[in-house]
Motif scaffolding. Structure first.
Motif, PDB file in Angstrom:
ATOM      1  N   ARG A 122      -4.287  15.422  -4.679  1.00 29.08           N
ATOM      2  CA  ARG A 122      -3.904  14.318  -3.791  1.00 29.08           C
ATOM      3  C   ARG A 122      -3.892  14.780  -2.347  1.00 29.08           C
ATOM      4  O   ARG A 122      -3.169  14.251  -1.540  1.00 29.08           O
ATOM      5  CB  ARG A 122      -2.526  13.790  -4.202  1.00 29.08           C
ATOM      6  N   MET A 123      -4.679  15.768  -2.020  1.00 31.35           N
ATOM      7  CA  MET A 123      -4.559  16.401  -0.726  1.00 31.35           C
ATOM      8  C   MET A 123      -5.151  15.573   0.415  1.00 31.35           C
ATOM      9  O   MET A 123      -4.510  15.359   1.415  1.00 31.35           O
ATOM     10  CB  MET A 123      -5.241  17.752  -0.756  1.00 31.35           C
ATOM     11  N   ILE A 124      -6.339  15.138   0.270  1.00 29.92           N
ATOM     12  CA  ILE A 124      -6.993  14.374   1.322  1.00 29.92           C
ATOM     13  C   ILE A 124      -7.017  12.931   0.845  1.00 29.92           C
ATOM     14  O   ILE A 124      -6.817  12.680  -0.321  1.00 29.92           O
ATOM     15  CB  ILE A 124      -8.405  14.945   1.547  1.00 29.92           C
ATOM     16  N   LEU A 125      -7.329  12.021   1.740  1.00 27.19           N
ATOM     17  CA  LEU A 125      -7.272  10.611   1.368  1.00 27.19           C
ATOM     18  C   LEU A 125      -7.965  10.380   0.034  1.00 27.19           C
ATOM     19  O   LEU A 125      -8.205   9.318  -0.289  1.00 27.19           O
ATOM     20  CB  LEU A 125      -7.883   9.739   2.469  1.00 27.19           C
ATOM     21  N   GLY A 126      -8.245  11.212  -0.762  1.00 27.64           N
ATOM     22  CA  GLY A 126      -8.949  11.054  -2.014  1.00 27.64           C
ATOM     23  C   GLY A 126      -8.246  10.236  -3.054  1.00 27.64           C
ATOM     24  O   GLY A 126      -8.288   9.013  -3.051  1.00 27.64           O
ATOM     25  N   THR A 127      -7.591  10.868  -3.934  1.00 29.02           N
ATOM     26  CA  THR A 127      -7.172  10.257  -5.181  1.00 29.02           C
ATOM     27  C   THR A 127      -6.296   9.030  -5.039  1.00 29.02           C
ATOM     28  O   THR A 127      -6.761   7.922  -5.264  1.00 29.02           O
ATOM     29  CB  THR A 127      -6.478  11.302  -6.059  1.00 29.02           C
ATOM     30  N   THR A 128      -5.039   9.168  -4.736  1.00 25.15           N
ATOM     31  CA  THR A 128      -4.139   8.018  -4.782  1.00 25.15           C
ATOM     32  C   THR A 128      -4.443   6.991  -3.688  1.00 25.15           C
ATOM     33  O   THR A 128      -4.753   5.836  -3.989  1.00 25.15           O
ATOM     34  CB  THR A 128      -2.671   8.475  -4.704  1.00 25.15           C
ATOM     35  N   ALA A 129      -4.374   7.385  -2.441  1.00 25.07           N
ATOM     36  CA  ALA A 129      -4.597   6.432  -1.349  1.00 25.07           C
ATOM     37  C   ALA A 129      -6.011   5.866  -1.400  1.00 25.07           C
ATOM     38  O   ALA A 129      -6.214   4.657  -1.248  1.00 25.07           O
ATOM     39  CB  ALA A 129      -4.326   7.091  -0.011  1.00 25.07           C
ATOM     40  N   GLY A 130      -6.982   6.708  -1.633  1.00 24.39           N
ATOM     41  CA  GLY A 130      -8.371   6.257  -1.685  1.00 24.39           C
ATOM     42  C   GLY A 130      -8.617   5.262  -2.801  1.00 24.39           C
ATOM     43  O   GLY A 130      -9.296   4.244  -2.603  1.00 24.39           O
ATOM     44  N   ASN A 131      -8.072   5.530  -3.980  1.00 26.52           N
ATOM     45  CA  ASN A 131      -8.243   4.600  -5.096  1.00 26.52           C
ATOM     46  C   ASN A 131      -7.529   3.282  -4.843  1.00 26.52           C
ATOM     47  O   ASN A 131      -8.020   2.221  -5.228  1.00 26.52           O
ATOM     48  CB  ASN A 131      -7.765   5.229  -6.407  1.00 26.52           C
ATOM     49  N   LEU A 132      -6.380   3.344  -4.200  1.00 26.64           N
ATOM     50  CA  LEU A 132      -5.682   2.097  -3.857  1.00 26.64           C
ATOM     51  C   LEU A 132      -6.516   1.252  -2.900  1.00 26.64           C
ATOM     52  O   LEU A 132      -6.673   0.050  -3.086  1.00 26.64           O
ATOM     53  CB  LEU A 132      -4.310   2.396  -3.248  1.00 26.64           C
ATOM     54  N   VAL A 133      -7.072   1.904  -1.883  1.00 23.10           N
ATOM     55  CA  VAL A 133      -7.893   1.188  -0.912  1.00 23.10           C
ATOM     56  C   VAL A 133      -9.102   0.555  -1.608  1.00 23.10           C
ATOM     57  O   VAL A 133      -9.466  -0.584  -1.338  1.00 23.10           O
ATOM     58  CB  VAL A 133      -8.337   2.135   0.229  1.00 23.10           C
ATOM     59  N   LYS A 134      -9.708   1.286  -2.533  1.00 20.50           N
ATOM     60  CA  LYS A 134     -10.909   0.790  -3.222  1.00 20.50           C
ATOM     61  C   LYS A 134     -10.612  -0.307  -4.241  1.00 20.50           C
ATOM     62  O   LYS A 134     -11.366  -1.270  -4.353  1.00 20.50           O
ATOM     63  CB  LYS A 134     -11.601   1.932  -3.962  1.00 20.50           C
ATOM     64  N   TYR A 135      -9.526  -0.154  -5.009  1.00 18.24           N
ATOM     65  CA  TYR A 135      -9.377  -0.983  -6.202  1.00 18.24           C
ATOM     66  C   TYR A 135      -8.191  -1.943  -6.236  1.00 18.24           C
ATOM     67  O   TYR A 135      -8.139  -2.812  -7.091  1.00 18.24           O
ATOM     68  CB  TYR A 135      -9.309  -0.080  -7.443  1.00 18.24           C
ATOM     69  N   ALA A 136      -7.233  -1.806  -5.347  1.00 17.88           N
ATOM     70  CA  ALA A 136      -6.048  -2.675  -5.411  1.00 17.88           C
ATOM     71  C   ALA A 136      -6.398  -4.120  -5.080  1.00 17.88           C
ATOM     72  O   ALA A 136      -7.281  -4.392  -4.259  1.00 17.88           O
ATOM     73  CB  ALA A 136      -4.965  -2.175  -4.459  1.00 17.88           C
ATOM     74  N   ASN A 137      -5.692  -5.038  -5.715  1.00 19.23           N
ATOM     75  CA  ASN A 137      -5.851  -6.467  -5.432  1.00 19.23           C
ATOM     76  C   ASN A 137      -5.108  -6.859  -4.157  1.00 19.23           C
ATOM     77  O   ASN A 137      -5.323  -7.942  -3.629  1.00 19.23           O
ATOM     78  CB  ASN A 137      -5.308  -7.298  -6.604  1.00 19.23           C
ATOM     79  N   GLN A 138      -4.223  -5.995  -3.693  1.00 18.96           N
ATOM     80  CA  GLN A 138      -3.399  -6.268  -2.520  1.00 18.96           C
ATOM     81  C   GLN A 138      -3.955  -5.544  -1.299  1.00 18.96           C
ATOM     82  O   GLN A 138      -4.772  -4.626  -1.406  1.00 18.96           O
ATOM     83  CB  GLN A 138      -1.969  -5.759  -2.768  1.00 18.96           C
ATOM     84  N   SER A 139      -3.446  -5.930  -0.144  1.00 20.90           N
ATOM     85  CA  SER A 139      -3.735  -5.162   1.058  1.00 20.90           C
ATOM     86  C   SER A 139      -3.049  -3.810   0.912  1.00 20.90           C
ATOM     87  O   SER A 139      -2.001  -3.694   0.287  1.00 20.90           O
ATOM     88  CB  SER A 139      -3.177  -5.877   2.295  1.00 20.90           C
ATOM     89  N   VAL A 140      -3.658  -2.782   1.492  1.00 23.72           N
ATOM     90  CA  VAL A 140      -3.120  -1.428   1.400  1.00 23.72           C
ATOM     91  C   VAL A 140      -3.009  -0.855   2.818  1.00 23.72           C
ATOM     92  O   VAL A 140      -3.965  -0.923   3.587  1.00 23.72           O
ATOM     93  CB  VAL A 140      -4.034  -0.503   0.542  1.00 23.72           C
ATOM     94  N   LEU A 141      -1.840  -0.325   3.122  1.00 24.18           N
ATOM     95  CA  LEU A 141      -1.620   0.348   4.393  1.00 24.18           C
ATOM     96  C   LEU A 141      -1.439   1.823   4.119  1.00 24.18           C
ATOM     97  O   LEU A 141      -0.517   2.213   3.385  1.00 24.18           O
ATOM     98  CB  LEU A 141      -0.376  -0.218   5.084  1.00 24.18           C
ATOM     99  N   VAL A 142      -2.331   2.649   4.661  1.00 20.98           N
ATOM    100  CA  VAL A 142      -2.237   4.103   4.501  1.00 20.98           C
ATOM    101  C   VAL A 142      -1.673   4.642   5.805  1.00 20.98           C
ATOM    102  O   VAL A 142      -2.268   4.478   6.873  1.00 20.98           O
ATOM    103  CB  VAL A 142      -3.615   4.729   4.206  1.00 20.98           C
ATOM    104  N   VAL A 143      -0.517   5.294   5.707  1.00 24.43           N
ATOM    105  CA  VAL A 143       0.196   5.769   6.886  1.00 24.43           C
ATOM    106  C   VAL A 143      -0.064   7.249   7.098  1.00 24.43           C
ATOM    107  O   VAL A 143       0.060   8.044   6.171  1.00 24.43           O
ATOM    108  CB  VAL A 143       1.718   5.512   6.723  1.00 24.43           C
ATOM    109  N   LYS A 144      -0.420   7.618   8.323  1.00 26.44           N
ATOM    110  CA  LYS A 144      -0.639   9.029   8.656  1.00 26.44           C
ATOM    111  C   LYS A 144       0.568   9.585   9.366  1.00 26.44           C
ATOM    112  O   LYS A 144       1.303   8.912  10.008  1.00 26.44           O
ATOM    113  CB  LYS A 144      -1.859   9.181   9.554  1.00 26.44           C
TER     114      LYS A 144
END
Length: 144
Positions: A122-144
């Motif tokens: 889960r180090m880089i925007l890869g796994t969790t945040a990236g999958n949420l952005v790609k596949y979630a039905n909702q809007s996704v906010l990724v906070v840096k």
């Protein structure tokens, strides 16, 4: 745009703390309900010859207990800012569990940090945040 229910993924990492702070601000501005969810990954068997079911069960109990402590901390932070939050520990793959929770509970925004605990997975925007952005039905906010 106003959000009625905001879900924030929380794992105790600095990145998730920043996501929580942003979700609290949004919840206050929008008058939203805040849901804080932590996800415990299942025990992985790779590169292990044999581990007893008791050891696996103990590991999972410890992980759930640790996540419950993180969520208690997060709920207290929200309460200090005037927001009552719903907390929940789920078990499984983080992105899948967060998406399922959001769908099941009518959340219309998912807020996550750009990286969590857990090394390269889960180090880089890869796994969790990236999958949420790609596949979630909702809007996704990724906070840096």
């Amino acid at each position: 745009m106003s959000f009625k229910k905001i879900l924030v993924g929380y794992d105790g990492s600095q990145s998730s703390k920043k996501a929580l702070e942003k979700a609290i601000v949004l919840a206050k501005v929008c008058g939203s309900e805040l849901h804080i969810v932590g996800v415990v990954r299942p025990f992985e068997f790779a590169a292990i010859d044999y581990i007893s079911p008791e050891e696996i069960e103990e590991y999972e109990k410890e992980e759930v207990s640790k996540e419950e402590r993180f969520l208690k901390e997060a709920k207290e932070i929200a309460q200090e800012k005037g927001i009552n939050a719903v907390t929940k520990v789920r078990e499984g793959e983080p992105a899948e569990e967060l998406m399922s929770y959001a769908d099941e509970n009518g959340c219309d925004l998912i807020v996550v940090g750009h990286r969590g605990v857990g090394g390269f997975k889960r180090m880089i925007l890869g796994t969790t945040a990236g999958n949420l952005v790609k596949y979630a039905n909702q809007s996704v906010l990724v906070v840096k």
